[in-house]
Design an enzyme around this catalytic site. Structure first.
Site, mmCIF file in Angstrom:
data_model
loop_
_atom_site.group_PDB
_atom_site.id
_atom_site.type_symbol
_atom_site.label_atom_id
_atom_site.label_comp_id
_atom_site.label_asym_id
_atom_site.label_seq_id
_atom_site.Cartn_x
_atom_site.Cartn_y
_atom_site.Cartn_z
ATOM 1 N N ASP A 55 4.922 113.978 17.206
ATOM 2 C CA ASP A 55 6.257 113.402 17.369
ATOM 3 C C ASP A 55 6.294 111.971 16.857
ATOM 4 O OD1 ASP A 55 4.524 112.809 19.561
ATOM 5 O OD2 ASP A 55 6.224 112.079 20.727
ATOM 6 N N GLU B 156 3.978 112.670 22.742
ATOM 7 C CA GLU B 156 3.117 111.522 23.040
ATOM 8 C C GLU B 156 3.955 110.269 23.237
ATOM 9 O OE1 GLU B 156 0.689 107.913 22.195
ATOM 10 O OE2 GLU B 156 2.473 108.649 21.147
#
Length: 359
Positions: free
Chosen positions: A47, A109
């Site tokens: 991400d 994350e």
């Protein structure tokens, strides 16, 4: 993840997905080479942070090479390392590694290392135990052996609306939230003056910090706010227990909530855990540190104040360090970039690692 899974399959490598509770997101991990212990995990996230509100000179989602740099969202944090880790797969197979290369790609994350723990637990149970987990966050290929942890507490202050001319009969959620935010400021001032233990002293700043980044609340200037929402975030040095900071915060929440309810009983403060990330604790004779130093030649001591999944790997019994290309100062910025020289240093690291695993 479909592309990564197909890419690995093209080399005969089976990928495993570990889904989020709602099934909309997935981690992915794979074992490349023989199924024996003693390999190396390359861990990174898929991400990126948003680009809204940032002024970019190029399309942030197209990689642009210019002036010895690669520009684009995530080039530094940390799609550069993702690409290097995947590029190492055919190299590992070609050179016939005797110990495996393990790939670990996690989701979310950026909102608190949310996805990684369930993936790490499954890896620990299904794959041969690796000797080292290397988390490829941007460190300019320096070997980072310690980082702060993180704790995020989503806070919803529920007040009582009245006309602001009679504010003493209502409870302003915004004003009460401000008391909690002021508490964070006072705690920062206090811990900055307190004595520091040797591990905390390694960090900048050398203490646990409390921070609120955004606040949402209120209806109009002449109405006491019914709702106010924010996240109280702590960045904890590895020797500080996040549960201790949660307890301190909850004690202040309870104190303020009691005062609110003395005015209007239906008011309250709801707090829910948004994320909790353990710090990376420096290891004594850690295998991951030894491996990373061997591959990079870096023998200095480095710690960082950002958080990664390294502490989560440690919690599952892995030896872990942070080591990856790029400078963290470029991460999350408009016109994010990675120096091509850093990218090349990352590839040299991968070649050295594969050679080591092939011995």
């Amino acid at each position: 993840m479909n592309w990564v899974e197909d890419y690995l399959a093209s080399y005969g490598v089976r990928a495993h997905r570990v889904y989020s509770d709602d099934g909309t997101k997935a981690n992915l991990y794979a074992n490349v080479g023989p199924e024996v212990e003693g390999g190396v995990v390359l861990s990174s996230h898929t991400d990126v942070v948003p680009v809204e509100g940032q002024a970019w000179d190029t399309d942030p989602f197209d990689v642009v090479e210019k002036g010895g740099r690669l520009y684009g969202r995530g080039t530094c944090d940390m799609k550069g390392f993702d690409a290097l880790a995947l590029a190492a797969v055919p190299l590992a197979l070609e050179r016939g590694v005797k110990r495996p290369l393990q790939i670990a790609l996690s989701y979310d994350e950026e909102v608190g290392c949310v996805g990684a723990p369930r993936m790490i637990r499954e890896m620990a149970g299904r794959l041969p135990r690796a000797a080292a987990a290397i988390i490829g966050e941007p460190s300019e290929m320096k070997v980072v052996t310690g980082h702060k942890g993180g704790l995020g507490l989503e806070t919803h202050v529920r007040g009582f609306e009245v006309h602001s001319s009679l504010m003493h009969t209502g409870v302003s959620a915004v004003h009460e939230a401000a008391r909690l935010i002021d508490w964070a400021t006072r705690m920062n001032d206090a811990v900055a003056l307190a004595d520091k233990d040797p591990i905390a002293a390694m960090f900048n700043p050398p203490w646990t910090t409390s921070h609120v980044g955004t606040v949402q609340g209120g209806t109009a200037n002449n109405i006491t706010a019914k709702d106010c929402l924010f996240t109280m975030a702590f960045r904890c040095v590895p020797t500080d227990n996040p549960d201790h900071w949660r307890a301190l915060y909850m004690a202040e929440v309870e104190r303020i909530e009691a005062a609110m309810q003395a005015i209007q009983p239906d008011t309250r403060i709801d707090v829910t855990d948004r994320f909790a990330v353990p710090g990376l604790r420096p290891e004594t004779d850690g295998e991951a540190e030894a491996v990373a130093r061997r591959l990079t030649g870096d023998n200095a001591t480095h710690v960082v104040s950002y958080a990664t999944e390294a502490g989560q790997f440690q919690d599952e019994g892995y030896s872990a360090v942070v080591c990856g290309p790029g400078n963290i100062e470029q991460a999350h910025q408009p016109n994010e970039f990675i120096e091509i020289s850093e990218f090349n240093a990352g590839w040299k690291f991968m070649e050295n690692m594969v050679d080591m695993l092939a011995q």
